[in-house]
Design an enzyme around this catalytic site. Structure first.
Site, PDB file in Angstrom:
ATOM      1  CE1 TYR A  60       1.921  16.526 -42.752  1.00  0.00           C
ATOM      2  CE2 TYR A  60       0.676  17.510 -44.447  1.00  0.00           C
ATOM      3  CZ  TYR A  60       0.707  17.069 -42.883  1.00  0.00           C
ATOM      4  OH  TYR A  60      -0.102  17.571 -42.204  1.00  0.00           O
ATOM      5  CE  LYS A 119       4.513  23.453 -29.184  1.00  0.00           C
ATOM      6  NZ  LYS A 119       3.430  23.961 -28.282  1.00  0.00           N
ATOM      7  CG  ASP A 159       0.545  25.655 -28.377  1.00  0.00           C
ATOM      8  OD1 ASP A 159       0.973  26.601 -29.195  1.00  0.00           O
ATOM      9  OD2 ASP A 159       0.856  25.073 -27.324  1.00  0.00           O
ATOM     10  CG  ASP A 201      -2.973  19.503 -43.980  1.00  0.00           C
ATOM     11  OD1 ASP A 201      -4.145  19.718 -44.299  1.00  0.00           O
ATOM     12  OD2 ASP A 201      -2.559  18.192 -43.708  1.00  0.00           O
TER      13      ASP A 201
END
Ligand code: NAD
Length: 360
Positions: free
Chosen positions: A146, A195, A227, A251
């Site tokens: 972001y 990840k 995930d 988030d």
């Protein structure tokens, strides 16, 4: 002890729920021998109306001088309120972004706790809800995707856009330290979510978390791919204590974790900086649809005040007393309309506050 708190009541239901939280803090002060001094500052729509901007520099310096900030919520009905005719940097939410930046709040904490009495609001299967859950999502707030370099271009009629995800080891270390500190106050388990099978930033994240973990031998650390974490949150949420993760993953996962509790009026949150300083607020918004009707659930804000006591003032016993009182009120069958179910007693915002105070 004497403590100075900056209080931002804000808009919509903000003033109603923050007043209840202040009464509860005063009750705690009376019982445990503390005095809370409140410096009330304006932010959001009420500041636009009074000062022409969503947050003044004076309000920022008052917040900086305090031991911690308690916030209600800001904003109005985004379709009908005149605040939303203003340019984006003059709207209520701009005040929130400015204060977060000015106070250097880089760690966001969102507890997701299923109270046995509110099990029926949980959208998960009964056997999962029966096991209950109590986790803290710790999200990095000022780095990552972001805030990275981004751009959009067009070449030979083909549009292209990119965003970049960057973390320095220092940014990872400071949030990891906060995450492990918080785990030490809880069940001493950290699940770091990344990840790392794909992203370099995640591999650095994992390496730095492991380095920090060496200083916390009592804390169990596990690493989980994002995930898988998204699936585990609905399959077996009871396994989590502290979930530590970067900005974008946090988030998404914190909203998912909130959803599985089933009740927005119960969810507290905190944003912390490098010291013990923090800003504490309910996860929900200003709920203009029920503002001024004594219908809002004040529990999220009262729980935010309990987090303030625990994380900024190190008053764990006092925070425990508030959380215990809330559990007792629920066990005694009192409910505001957002969490009401058959067989319970419907109460308004103020009465809910009174019932909590009586049990402290
Ligand atoms: P909202 O969270 O205010 O309301 C969504 C629904 O949840 C509404 O039906 C509302 O009545 C209910 N609700 C929320 N909190 C409740 C409580 N404590 N007790 C009982 N019911 C509750 O979200 P929204 O309607 O999308 O947004 C309204 C305004 O709030 C907008 O201006 C938005 O920008 C702002 N907002 C502010 C913050 C903040 O201050 N941090 C966060 C989110 C939204």
């Amino acid at each position: 002890m004497n403590y100075n708190l900056a209080v931002i009541k804000g808009d919509g239901i903000g003033p109603e729920v923050v007043s209840v939280a202040m009464d509860v803090l005063d009750k705690i002060g009376e019982k445990y021998g503390h005095t809370f001094h409140y410096d009330q500052i304006l932010m959001g729509g009420c500041s636009i109306d009074a000062c022409g901007v969503p947050l003044t520099d004076e309000a920022v310096s008052a917040a900086k001088k305090s031991d911690a900030v308690l916030l209600g919520s800001i904003g109005g009905n985004t379709s009908t309120s005149p605040w939303y005719q203003l340019p984006p940097d003059k709207r209520p939410e701009a005040g929130l972004l400015k204060i977060r930046k000015e106070l250097g709040l880089f760690a966001n904490l969102r507890p997701a706790l299923l109270y046995p009495e509110l099990k029926s609001a949980c959208p998960l299967k009964e056997e999962i809800a029966d096991r209950g859950f109590d986790m803290m999502i710790m999200r990095e707030l000022t780095g990552g995707l972001y805030f990275g370099e981004r751009g959009t271009s067009e070449e030979n009629g083909m549009r292209c856009a990119y965003d970049t995800l960057t973390y320095t080891e220092e940014e990872i270390r400071r949030i990891a330290i906060r995450g492990f500190d918080i785990a030490m106050k809880r069940r001493k388990k950290v699940t770091s979510v990344d990840k790392a099978n794909v992203l370099d930033s995640s591999r650095l994240w994992r390496a730095v978390v492991n380095e920090v973990a060496e200083n916390y031998p009592e804390v169990t650390v596990e690493h989980m791919l994002v995930d898988n974490c998204a699936m585990q949150l609905v399959k077996d949420p009871a396994q989590f204590d502290v979930i530590l993760t970067e900005n974008m993953f946090g988030d998404i996962l914190s909203d998912e974790a909130s959803m599985v509790t089933g009740s927005i009026g119960m969810l507290a949150s905190a944003s912390l900086n490098e010291t013990k300083f923090g800003m504490y607020e309910p996860s929900g918004g200003s709920a203009p649809d029920i503002a001024g009707q004594d219908k809002a659930n004040p529990i999220a804000t009262v729980l935010s005040a309990a987090m303030l006591l625990r994380f900024s003032l190190d008053l764990d016993v006092e925070a425990d007393a508030i959380e215990k009182a809330i559990k007792q009120v629920l066990a005694d069958g009192y409910r505001t309309c957002d969490i009401m179910s058959e067989g319970n007693t419907l109460v308004g915002t103020k009465e809910m506050g009174q019932l909590i105070m009586e049990r402290i």
